[in-house]
Design a protein around this motif. Structure first.
Motif, PDB file in Angstrom:
ATOM      1  N   ALA A  23       0.828  -1.209   0.000  1.00 46.93           N
ATOM      2  CA  ALA A  23       0.000   0.000   0.000  1.00 46.93           C
ATOM      3  C   ALA A  23       0.864   1.262   0.000  1.00 46.93           C
ATOM      4  O   ALA A  23       0.528   2.244  -0.672  1.00 46.93           O
ATOM      5  CB  ALA A  23      -0.937  -0.003   1.205  1.00 46.93           C
ATOM      6  N   LEU A  24       1.973   1.250   0.721  1.00 42.16           N
ATOM      7  CA  LEU A  24       2.870   2.406   0.731  1.00 42.16           C
ATOM      8  C   LEU A  24       3.438   2.669  -0.657  1.00 42.16           C
ATOM      9  O   LEU A  24       3.659   3.820  -1.029  1.00 42.16           O
ATOM     10  CB  LEU A  24       4.012   2.197   1.733  1.00 42.16           C
ATOM     11  N   GLY A  25       3.653   1.610  -1.414  1.00 38.44           N
ATOM     12  CA  GLY A  25       4.174   1.765  -2.766  1.00 38.44           C
ATOM     13  C   GLY A  25       3.192   2.390  -3.739  1.00 38.44           C
ATOM     14  O   GLY A  25       3.577   2.817  -4.822  1.00 38.44           O
ATOM     15  N   SER A  26       1.928   2.459  -3.344  1.00 41.85           N
ATOM     16  CA  SER A  26       0.909   2.977  -4.258  1.00 41.85           C
ATOM     17  C   SER A  26       0.433   4.387  -3.918  1.00 41.85           C
ATOM     18  O   SER A  26      -0.482   4.887  -4.562  1.00 41.85           O
ATOM     19  CB  SER A  26      -0.291   2.025  -4.278  1.00 41.85           C
ATOM     20  N   ILE A  27       1.051   5.026  -2.907  1.00 45.18           N
ATOM     21  CA  ILE A  27       0.644   6.393  -2.565  1.00 45.18           C
ATOM     22  C   ILE A  27       1.802   7.355  -2.771  1.00 45.18           C
ATOM     23  O   ILE A  27       2.964   6.950  -2.863  1.00 45.18           O
ATOM     24  CB  ILE A  27       0.094   6.496  -1.121  1.00 45.18           C
ATOM     25  N   LEU A  28       1.470   8.630  -2.838  1.00 38.04           N
ATOM     26  CA  LEU A  28       2.468   9.670  -3.094  1.00 38.04           C
ATOM     27  C   LEU A  28       3.091  10.181  -1.800  1.00 38.04           C
ATOM     28  O   LEU A  28       2.465  10.109  -0.738  1.00 38.04           O
ATOM     29  CB  LEU A  28       1.806  10.835  -3.822  1.00 38.04           C
ATOM     30  N   PRO A  29       4.315  10.720  -1.879  1.00 38.68           N
ATOM     31  CA  PRO A  29       4.916  11.335  -0.696  1.00 38.68           C
ATOM     32  C   PRO A  29       3.990  12.417  -0.135  1.00 38.68           C
ATOM     33  O   PRO A  29       3.374  13.171  -0.890  1.00 38.68           O
ATOM     34  CB  PRO A  29       6.216  11.940  -1.227  1.00 38.68           C
ATOM     35  N   GLY A  30       3.871  12.432   1.179  1.00 37.90           N
ATOM     36  CA  GLY A  30       2.989  13.374   1.861  1.00 37.90           C
ATOM     37  C   GLY A  30       1.631  12.785   2.185  1.00 37.90           C
ATOM     38  O   GLY A  30       0.952  13.244   3.090  1.00 37.90           O
ATOM     39  N   ASP A  31       1.224  11.744   1.450  1.00 41.35           N
ATOM     40  CA  ASP A  31      -0.029  11.064   1.750  1.00 41.35           C
ATOM     41  C   ASP A  31       0.171  10.136   2.944  1.00 41.35           C
ATOM     42  O   ASP A  31       1.303   9.806   3.314  1.00 41.35           O
ATOM     43  CB  ASP A  31      -0.521  10.255   0.549  1.00 41.35           C
ATOM     44  N   ARG A  32      -0.949   9.727   3.533  1.00 38.80           N
ATOM     45  CA  ARG A  32      -0.891   8.881   4.725  1.00 38.80           C
ATOM     46  C   ARG A  32      -1.719   7.630   4.537  1.00 38.80           C
ATOM     47  O   ARG A  32      -2.660   7.607   3.756  1.00 38.80           O
ATOM     48  CB  ARG A  32      -1.446   9.640   5.930  1.00 38.80           C
ATOM     49  N   ILE A  33      -1.359   6.623   5.320  1.00 35.16           N
ATOM     50  CA  ILE A  33      -2.146   5.394   5.411  1.00 35.16           C
ATOM     51  C   ILE A  33      -2.477   5.178   6.879  1.00 35.16           C
ATOM     52  O   ILE A  33      -1.597   5.276   7.745  1.00 35.16           O
ATOM     53  CB  ILE A  33      -1.388   4.166   4.875  1.00 35.16           C
ATOM     54  N   GLU A  34      -3.746   4.893   7.136  1.00 36.06           N
ATOM     55  CA  GLU A  34      -4.197   4.521   8.472  1.00 36.06           C
ATOM     56  C   GLU A  34      -4.410   3.011   8.437  1.00 36.06           C
ATOM     57  O   GLU A  34      -5.327   2.531   7.770  1.00 36.06           O
ATOM     58  CB  GLU A  34      -5.499   5.255   8.791  1.00 36.06           C
ATOM     59  N   VAL A  35      -3.543   2.273   9.109  1.00 35.03           N
ATOM     60  CA  VAL A  35      -3.552   0.806   9.052  1.00 35.03           C
ATOM     61  C   VAL A  35      -4.184   0.254  10.332  1.00 35.03           C
ATOM     62  O   VAL A  35      -3.716   0.545  11.430  1.00 35.03           O
ATOM     63  CB  VAL A  35      -2.115   0.255   8.903  1.00 35.03           C
ATOM     64  N   HIS A  36      -5.236  -0.548  10.152  1.00 33.44           N
ATOM     65  CA  HIS A  36      -5.927  -1.178  11.276  1.00 33.44           C
ATOM     66  C   HIS A  36      -5.562  -2.655  11.312  1.00 33.44           C
ATOM     67  O   HIS A  36      -5.774  -3.370  10.323  1.00 33.44           O
ATOM     68  CB  HIS A  36      -7.441  -1.031  11.116  1.00 33.44           C
ATOM     69  N   CYS A  37      -5.010  -3.125  12.437  1.00 33.37           N
ATOM     70  CA  CYS A  37      -4.570  -4.513  12.591  1.00 33.37           C
ATOM     71  C   CYS A  37      -5.139  -5.112  13.874  1.00 33.37           C
ATOM     72  O   CYS A  37      -5.407  -4.383  14.833  1.00 33.37           O
ATOM     73  CB  CYS A  37      -3.048  -4.592  12.679  1.00 33.37           C
ATOM     74  N   THR A  38      -5.257  -6.434  13.877  1.00 37.97           N
ATOM     75  CA  THR A  38      -5.641  -7.142  15.100  1.00 37.97           C
ATOM     76  C   THR A  38      -4.534  -8.085  15.579  1.00 37.97           C
ATOM     77  O   THR A  38      -4.589  -8.548  16.710  1.00 37.97           O
ATOM     78  CB  THR A  38      -6.935  -7.957  14.879  1.00 37.97           C
ATOM     79  N   ASP A  39      -3.543  -8.345  14.750  1.00 38.08           N
ATOM     80  CA  ASP A  39      -2.440  -9.236  15.116  1.00 38.08           C
ATOM     81  C   ASP A  39      -1.482  -8.503  16.062  1.00 38.08           C
ATOM     82  O   ASP A  39      -0.927  -7.473  15.694  1.00 38.08           O
ATOM     83  CB  ASP A  39      -1.702  -9.683  13.859  1.00 38.08           C
ATOM     84  N   PRO A  40      -1.282  -9.019  17.275  1.00 37.42           N
ATOM     85  CA  PRO A  40      -0.384  -8.348  18.233  1.00 37.42           C
ATOM     86  C   PRO A  40       1.049  -8.179  17.710  1.00 37.42           C
ATOM     87  O   PRO A  40       1.740  -7.246  18.109  1.00 37.42           O
ATOM     88  CB  PRO A  40      -0.396  -9.261  19.455  1.00 37.42           C
ATOM     89  N   LEU A  41       1.500  -9.067  16.821  1.00 34.58           N
ATOM     90  CA  LEU A  41       2.854  -8.942  16.283  1.00 34.58           C
ATOM     91  C   LEU A  41       3.011  -7.715  15.385  1.00 34.58           C
ATOM     92  O   LEU A  41       4.128  -7.293  15.095  1.00 34.58           O
ATOM     93  CB  LEU A  41       3.253 -10.208  15.528  1.00 34.58           C
ATOM     94  N   SER A  42       1.904  -7.128  14.969  1.00 40.08           N
ATOM     95  CA  SER A  42       1.967  -5.912  14.161  1.00 40.08           C
ATOM     96  C   SER A  42       2.656  -4.774  14.910  1.00 40.08           C
ATOM     97  O   SER A  42       3.264  -3.904  14.297  1.00 40.08           O
ATOM     98  CB  SER A  42       0.555  -5.471  13.752  1.00 40.08           C
ATOM     99  N   LYS A  43       2.568  -4.790  16.242  1.00 40.85           N
ATOM    100  CA  LYS A  43       3.235  -3.756  17.051  1.00 40.85           C
ATOM    101  C   LYS A  43       4.745  -3.777  16.834  1.00 40.85           C
ATOM    102  O   LYS A  43       5.418  -2.772  17.030  1.00 40.85           O
ATOM    103  CB  LYS A  43       2.950  -3.961  18.542  1.00 40.85           C
ATOM    104  N   ILE A  44       5.268  -4.917  16.431  1.00 42.59           N
ATOM    105  CA  ILE A  44       6.698  -5.064  16.143  1.00 42.59           C
ATOM    106  C   ILE A  44       6.954  -4.911  14.651  1.00 42.59           C
ATOM    107  O   ILE A  44       7.849  -4.178  14.222  1.00 42.59           O
ATOM    108  CB  ILE A  44       7.205  -6.441  16.630  1.00 42.59           C
ATOM    109  N   ASP A  45       6.154  -5.612  13.844  1.00 43.33           N
ATOM    110  CA  ASP A  45       6.404  -5.690  12.399  1.00 43.33           C
ATOM    111  C   ASP A  45       6.221  -4.365  11.663  1.00 43.33           C
ATOM    112  O   ASP A  45       7.052  -4.015  10.820  1.00 43.33           O
ATOM    113  CB  ASP A  45       5.485  -6.737  11.760  1.00 43.33           C
ATOM    114  N   ILE A  46       5.163  -3.639  11.958  1.00 48.17           N
ATOM    115  CA  ILE A  46       4.898  -2.398  11.221  1.00 48.17           C
ATOM    116  C   ILE A  46       5.973  -1.340  11.519  1.00 48.17           C
ATOM    117  O   ILE A  46       6.523  -0.748  10.581  1.00 48.17           O
ATOM    118  CB  ILE A  46       3.478  -1.863  11.489  1.00 48.17           C
TER     119      ILE A  46
END
Length: 77
Positions: A23-46
């Motif tokens: 998803a980051l590869g498909s947006i322009l600099p300055g744009d944002r992504i709000e990522v919603h996760c339920t996997d606790p490992l996302s706190k490390i991976d993202i």
């Protein structure tokens, strides 16, 4: 500046990080992504992903069921 919501609820490691990278590869600099996760490992991976890509993690919020990352695209890959 545009914010895109990416709902990755229910996905397990490594899918949240992989889909966030895509998803980051498909947006322009300055744009944002709000990522919603339920996997606790996302706190490390993202955050690790953001360190690799050079983008900026603006905020992380969480409750008992969900983790939300707000990421700003800093540069194109």
């Amino acid at each position: 500046m545009k914010t895109t919501k990416l709902d990755l609820s229910g996905l397990k490691c490594p899918l949240p990080a992989l889909k966030t990278r895509k998803a980051l590869g498909s947006i322009l600099p300055g744009d944002r992504i709000e990522v919603h996760c339920t996997d606790p490992l996302s706190k490390i991976d993202i955050p690790n992903l953001i360190n690799e890509t050079g983008d900026r993690l603006e905020a992380v919020t969480h409750d008992a069921n969900r983790i939300v990352f707000l990421i700003e695209r800093r540069r194109m890959s």
